[in-house]
Write a protein that holds these residues in place. Sequence first.
Motif, PDB file in Angstrom:
ATOM      1  N   VAL A  95      60.203  20.343 -13.411  1.00  0.00           N
ATOM      2  CA  VAL A  95      60.756  19.125 -14.009  1.00  0.00           C
ATOM      3  C   VAL A  95      60.970  18.092 -12.916  1.00  0.00           C
ATOM      4  N   VAL A  96      60.541  16.867 -13.166  1.00  0.00           N
ATOM      5  CA  VAL A  96      60.739  15.784 -12.198  1.00  0.00           C
ATOM      6  C   VAL A  96      61.681  14.750 -12.794  1.00  0.00           C
ATOM      7  N   GLU A  97      62.326  14.012 -11.922  1.00  0.00           N
ATOM      8  CA  GLU A  97      63.209  12.937 -12.357  1.00  0.00           C
ATOM      9  C   GLU A  97      62.393  11.702 -12.712  1.00  0.00           C
ATOM     10  N   TYR A 149      56.167   9.575 -20.742  1.00  0.00           N
ATOM     11  CA  TYR A 149      54.760   9.878 -20.456  1.00  0.00           C
ATOM     12  C   TYR A 149      54.297   9.101 -19.226  1.00  0.00           C
ATOM     13  N   LEU A 150      54.660   7.830 -19.179  1.00  0.00           N
ATOM     14  CA  LEU A 150      54.316   6.987 -18.035  1.00  0.00           C
ATOM     15  C   LEU A 150      54.969   7.512 -16.760  1.00  0.00           C
ATOM     16  N   ALA A 151      56.198   8.000 -16.860  1.00  0.00           N
ATOM     17  CA  ALA A 151      56.901   8.509 -15.676  1.00  0.00           C
ATOM     18  C   ALA A 151      56.165   9.696 -15.068  1.00  0.00           C
ATOM     19  N   ILE A 152      55.682  10.611 -15.918  1.00  0.00           N
ATOM     20  CA  ILE A 152      54.944  11.773 -15.418  1.00  0.00           C
ATOM     21  C   ILE A 152      53.602  11.345 -14.831  1.00  0.00           C
ATOM     22  N   THR A 167      56.928  18.182 -16.160  1.00  0.00           N
ATOM     23  CA  THR A 167      57.488  17.490 -17.313  1.00  0.00           C
ATOM     24  C   THR A 167      58.745  16.742 -16.888  1.00  0.00           C
ATOM     25  N   VAL A 168      59.314  16.005 -17.826  1.00  0.00           N
ATOM     26  CA  VAL A 168      60.590  15.333 -17.586  1.00  0.00           C
ATOM     27  C   VAL A 168      61.541  15.738 -18.706  1.00  0.00           C
TER      28      VAL A 168
END
Length: 488
Positions: A467-469, A318-321, A405-406
């Motif tokens: 989708v992101v890394e 969640y933090l990554a997004i 999303t991831v």
Amino acid sequence: MSVDTLREEQAIRRATDHLVQVFAGTHPAEQVESAVETIHRRFDGHPVRDFVPILVERIVRQELVEANRAVETEEPPEFAGDLHPEVTADPIPAVTAKTTSNAIGDISDTGRSRSPEVAEPARTRSARVRGKGFLALIVVAVAVVAAVVVVVNTGQEETPPPPPLATVRGVIGSEKKAFFEDPRVQKALADKGVKVEVDPAGSRQIATSIDLGKYDFAFPSSAPAGDRIQRQRHGSAKYTPFSSPMAIATFQPIADLLKKAGVVKQGPVLTFDFSRYLELVTTDVQWDQLTGNTVYPVRKNILVSTTDPRTSNSAAMYLAIAGYVANNGTIVHGAAAEKTVLPLVSQLFTSQGYTDNTSEGPFKEYLTVGMGPTPMVWIYEAQFVDAATRGQLKPGMVLMYPSPTVLSKHTLVPFNASGDRVGHLLSTDPELQRLAAEHGFRSGDAAQFAKVAADHDVRVATDLIDVVETPSYDTLEHLLDGVAKSYG
């Protein structure tokens, strides 16, 4: 293939898997498998099959033990060649009508019994069997054949006992607990000679604070956590048997309300615009301030409920997004970027109040309590699909995909040969891959997952495009440490 033949093949496979485990430190799996295949072929044509798997395992075990003993004493093994005795004679001496006439008698056209023909053609009778260990096994074989004669005569069936299971211990992300507790999964592993015992924990806990010394493998829910564990343990292997995109579990009335606010968009699946969501969070918009809100008119901030970022991988995703969106659509990297996004991402967590350590907690509350305390819950897609297959979803429960999303890549890191075997089985065994799909996980077989979702009327994203890394493990740790400090 007859039932008896199938039973024998299964027993041979179990025996092979067991021998591979027993001799893993001294003989490669390919050599053990070749030895089993060679010995098994020597019993071709024998009508008495009940004890063939036991005899094959004993003969191969004896050969491998003799080979090990020869290496330890620096003497050539008694068996020449590739671990096999140079034998052209039948591995079981001929049991003729003369030697067994008292027990069985002759078979006639009227259906009377006579001795089973277990000898190979006469041209091989003159060959000599070399190796003391092998001769001892022949004596055992004769005794076993005699026992089989009695069984055949009395009309009873004898099934060879399966080899003992090798117990393998692992620590796993809590969202995989239901998979490993599934009796069908346990049986599929047992058919391969393995019994897996697991302890669930938060994936970040697994990577940072769990004592891994008592386990054969770790199975967190993210690639960064898996990479860190692999570096810490100086491992050379890792597996990604399945994956799951992050998603949001909500209710149709909430989704309809957020459509009017420009947060949710309707397509083949519901998508959740993370950028628009952050706008509402940063301006402190509350639920009862949304236009036309008659379904959830409560005075509290619009927030997605997550797990505790100090322990759980799903919160880290969640933090990554959030960090990616707050960093103008760029993966967070470096001290300057971390400093820029930290105030916002910290607010997303601290405004929630209490959060669970694992993703199992908030999703269970979503399933049982309803939208009162948790109108939106941050989950793994697999949890929602798994709940559908169990019949736990109630009318009006829907799934949304954050944009972007991831992808949570469930990464198994083995610490020894036993853990490596579990990783290999989960990644390659068709039955285990099928069962993973039934628990909502995406594997190499996309069609299997799509079928499970369709069978249980769950709309899932067929093509994961937005989708992101995730950031590097070190960057995530810096951000998570910063969030932890903000709790005070």
